[in-house]
Enzyme design. Sequence first.
Site, PDB file in Angstrom:
ATOM      1  N   HIS A 189      43.425  41.123  44.239  1.00  0.00           N
ATOM      2  CA  HIS A 189      42.233  40.499  44.813  1.00  0.00           C
ATOM      3  C   HIS A 189      42.406  40.087  46.265  1.00  0.00           C
ATOM      4  O   HIS A 189      41.445  40.071  47.023  1.00  0.00           O
ATOM      5  CB  HIS A 189      41.722  39.378  43.912  1.00  0.00           C
ATOM      6  CG  HIS A 189      41.031  39.965  42.719  1.00  0.00           C
ATOM      7  ND1 HIS A 189      41.709  40.280  41.571  1.00  0.00           N
ATOM      8  CD2 HIS A 189      39.764  40.383  42.550  1.00  0.00           C
ATOM      9  CE1 HIS A 189      40.869  40.847  40.730  1.00  0.00           C
ATOM     10  NE2 HIS A 189      39.677  40.914  41.289  1.00  0.00           N
ATOM     11  N   ARG A 296      31.011  38.860  42.492  1.00  0.00           N
ATOM     12  CA  ARG A 296      32.144  38.321  41.713  1.00  0.00           C
ATOM     13  C   ARG A 296      32.007  36.799  41.672  1.00  0.00           C
ATOM     14  O   ARG A 296      32.641  36.080  42.435  1.00  0.00           O
ATOM     15  CB  ARG A 296      33.466  38.726  42.357  1.00  0.00           C
ATOM     16  CG  ARG A 296      33.815  40.213  42.227  1.00  0.00           C
ATOM     17  CD  ARG A 296      35.174  40.489  42.835  1.00  0.00           C
ATOM     18  NE  ARG A 296      35.710  41.769  42.432  1.00  0.00           N
ATOM     19  CZ  ARG A 296      35.685  42.875  43.189  1.00  0.00           C
ATOM     20  NH1 ARG A 296      35.131  42.850  44.387  1.00  0.00           N
ATOM     21  NH2 ARG A 296      36.219  43.989  42.751  1.00  0.00           N
ATOM     22  N   ARG A 333      27.927  39.189  38.216  1.00  0.00           N
ATOM     23  CA  ARG A 333      28.861  39.253  37.091  1.00  0.00           C
ATOM     24  C   ARG A 333      29.207  37.834  36.666  1.00  0.00           C
ATOM     25  O   ARG A 333      29.469  36.978  37.509  1.00  0.00           O
ATOM     26  CB  ARG A 333      30.132  39.989  37.515  1.00  0.00           C
ATOM     27  CG  ARG A 333      31.164  40.066  36.405  1.00  0.00           C
ATOM     28  CD  ARG A 333      32.308  40.951  36.785  1.00  0.00           C
ATOM     29  NE  ARG A 333      33.185  40.320  37.749  1.00  0.00           N
ATOM     30  CZ  ARG A 333      34.233  40.926  38.291  1.00  0.00           C
ATOM     31  NH1 ARG A 333      34.496  42.176  37.985  1.00  0.00           N
ATOM     32  NH2 ARG A 333      35.006  40.294  39.142  1.00  0.00           N
ATOM     33  N   GLU A 424      35.846  48.541  31.825  1.00  0.00           N
ATOM     34  CA  GLU A 424      37.147  48.434  32.483  1.00  0.00           C
ATOM     35  C   GLU A 424      38.293  48.372  31.479  1.00  0.00           C
ATOM     36  O   GLU A 424      39.437  48.162  31.832  1.00  0.00           O
ATOM     37  CB  GLU A 424      37.183  47.248  33.452  1.00  0.00           C
ATOM     38  CG  GLU A 424      36.617  45.954  32.927  1.00  0.00           C
ATOM     39  CD  GLU A 424      36.475  44.875  34.011  1.00  0.00           C
ATOM     40  OE1 GLU A 424      36.956  45.067  35.138  1.00  0.00           O
ATOM     41  OE2 GLU A 424      35.897  43.827  33.697  1.00  0.00           O
ATOM     42  N   ASN A 447      39.183  49.506  38.978  1.00  0.00           N
ATOM     43  CA  ASN A 447      40.428  48.785  39.297  1.00  0.00           C
ATOM     44  C   ASN A 447      41.164  48.403  38.019  1.00  0.00           C
ATOM     45  O   ASN A 447      42.356  48.642  37.870  1.00  0.00           O
ATOM     46  CB  ASN A 447      40.128  47.504  40.077  1.00  0.00           C
ATOM     47  CG  ASN A 447      39.306  47.759  41.311  1.00  0.00           C
ATOM     48  OD1 ASN A 447      39.281  48.877  41.806  1.00  0.00           O
ATOM     49  ND2 ASN A 447      38.634  46.743  41.813  1.00  0.00           N
ATOM     50  N   ASP A 448      40.435  47.785  37.103  1.00  0.00           N
ATOM     51  CA  ASP A 448      41.074  47.402  35.849  1.00  0.00           C
ATOM     52  C   ASP A 448      41.214  48.581  34.902  1.00  0.00           C
ATOM     53  O   ASP A 448      42.198  48.662  34.162  1.00  0.00           O
ATOM     54  CB  ASP A 448      40.271  46.283  35.160  1.00  0.00           C
ATOM     55  CG  ASP A 448      40.643  44.930  35.724  1.00  0.00           C
ATOM     56  OD1 ASP A 448      41.843  44.673  35.902  1.00  0.00           O
ATOM     57  OD2 ASP A 448      39.732  44.139  36.015  1.00  0.00           O
ATOM     58  N   ARG A 458      48.012  46.048  38.608  1.00  0.00           N
ATOM     59  CA  ARG A 458      47.343  46.410  39.856  1.00  0.00           C
ATOM     60  C   ARG A 458      47.842  45.616  41.056  1.00  0.00           C
ATOM     61  O   ARG A 458      47.598  45.984  42.193  1.00  0.00           O
ATOM     62  CB  ARG A 458      45.812  46.262  39.711  1.00  0.00           C
ATOM     63  CG  ARG A 458      45.380  44.886  39.353  1.00  0.00           C
ATOM     64  CD  ARG A 458      43.924  44.848  38.914  1.00  0.00           C
ATOM     65  NE  ARG A 458      43.023  44.535  40.006  1.00  0.00           N
ATOM     66  CZ  ARG A 458      41.737  44.234  39.857  1.00  0.00           C
ATOM     67  NH1 ARG A 458      41.197  44.213  38.641  1.00  0.00           N
ATOM     68  NH2 ARG A 458      40.990  43.968  40.880  1.00  0.00           N
ATOM     69  N   CYS A 495      31.796  50.298  40.445  1.00  0.00           N
ATOM     70  CA  CYS A 495      31.987  49.204  41.402  1.00  0.00           C
ATOM     71  C   CYS A 495      33.447  48.933  41.725  1.00  0.00           C
ATOM     72  O   CYS A 495      33.766  47.997  42.441  1.00  0.00           O
ATOM     73  CB  CYS A 495      31.304  47.928  40.909  1.00  0.00           C
ATOM     74  SG  CYS A 495      31.997  47.314  39.367  1.00  0.00           S
TER      75      CYS A 495
END
Length: 562
Positions: A189, A296, A333, A424, A447-448, A458, A495
């Site tokens: 992040h 987010r 989200r 994800e 990403n996940d 990650r 996304c």
Amino acid sequence: MLQGLPVSPGIAVGRAVIVRFAGLPAFRRAVSPDEIPEEERRLRRASRLASEEFRRHSGEAAGGIGEELSAILEAHGMIASDETFIAAILERARKDRVNVEWALAEVTREIGNRFEAADSEAMRERAADIHDVSREIARQLVGGEDFLPIELPRGSILVADELSPVEASRLDPRRVRALALERGGPTSHATIIARSFGLPAVVGIPALCAAVSPDRPIVVDGDRGTVDTSPSKERLRRSLLRVRESREKARRLRARTGRPAVTKDGVRIVVRANLELAEEIPALERHHAEGVGLFRSEFLYLKSGAEPPGVEEQRAVYEELLEAAAPHPVVVRTYDLGGEKGIGPGGGENPALGLRGIRYCLAHPEILDAQLTALCLASRKGPLSILLPMVATLAELRAARAALGRAARRADITEPPPLGIMIEIPSTALLCERFAPLTDFFSIGTNDLAQYTLAVDRANPDVAALYQPLHPAILRMLRSVIDAGRSSGRPVAVCGELASDPVGIAVLVGLGIRELSVTPVAIAGVKDALSAVDSVRAGALAERALDLSEAADVDRMFRGRA
Ligand code: PEP
Ligand code: MG
């Protein structure tokens, strides 16, 4: 020259501000010998205040919860003002010409390591004691704050061991030119925030903090993944030239972003923005985003400190988002807490596989209820959709839907806003069609999805080479989701960071994706990359990519051919 991972593009030249966040947080500042008396005064004051604080708590504990705790706190108070300890810190500050915060952190680490290596349990406990004491002294040194003040001088380059999402979100992008970190990965992040601020970033350089001097300019090259800790005059000159060129290129690209995105063969692709912070809202207009594809919201929570933000506070932010994005939609989200974001389980547990995302919210219904109520109230102002993170089971989706129904009644609206799920988790991707009847849309978090499919953390630079979101196994999952979306009539967006990678973009378009959501500063580059993609050719390549064995094969096949 130090080599790390290039995670956010661009080059920057600036003076390093060195910070350690892990263990005992501390800034490193160069201190001349005549500043030492002032440093000594500050340290002695902080040690006195810390000692008083421990003694006060010790007195309270004695009258309340227990004698044992009281004795521990009393002992802490004694360590905090122990002359040998203070002298060791001052000696370190004098010898290394550093500020007392840094010297305190270094001495604490050394003593802590010695105790931790001991055989006896009692000695190991002393390591924890010394750490607690130092943390309180450090807190007093920065005026009693729990957080390190991140007020960096303008034009700084932040060099740190790691950067938690909370610390990253507290950075002022007008003051920082670049980030260089010892830890972190391509989609951690801190990296995502660096990209959204448009800051060049390099991560994964062990012992970086010790290698950089705070009083010399350094060069961070986010394209090549290098940090030059003692650049020559010639290198500085060339780097400054590149800074100017890349600014010029960004300006040219931005001038063209007003137009909607289309592929070379005229297929229209919607490009929305991923936002983490309300402060980024002006970026929507600046970068011509077609609304917000991912807000987010957990950063609202993380920034608010210990208490989650209240219904009205949240509602104001969601309404502001809707107003700025109008007439385009906004996807918020629900809190994706837990995992590396810092709330929830930690320590020896594996937080990425723990109480994270929707799991955390369902376990804390009061938090979810407040957020859903705020979202329902805000939805009166415009096209708002709600997205659930980390959905693994139908039961979770049903429970969240029921909670949304109740929130809609509380907010007195007849129809709750559309509810979608993040894809994800591999099991959800593979059984996506089972989720379709209960959901209004899908948004793929690559990403996940990559982290969980490939079993690669990650945020861990040691395994960054194995983090390959273009792996054919992941492409097959994307295909499964896109097929489920098509047959059920549910829109599918992407996304994750793959949506701003030039090869990723071609692959996604080839697989049939028509909506991307990326960090606002990436929008111009994404539109540029899309204009070079032939969707028919990309479609044929994507079909073949599903049968390849490795990410490198996919990358090779697509590079320059889609
Ligand atoms: C993802 O996982 O791809 C995603 C977009 O969510 P986050 O990066 O916040 O986990
Ligand atoms: Mg995610």
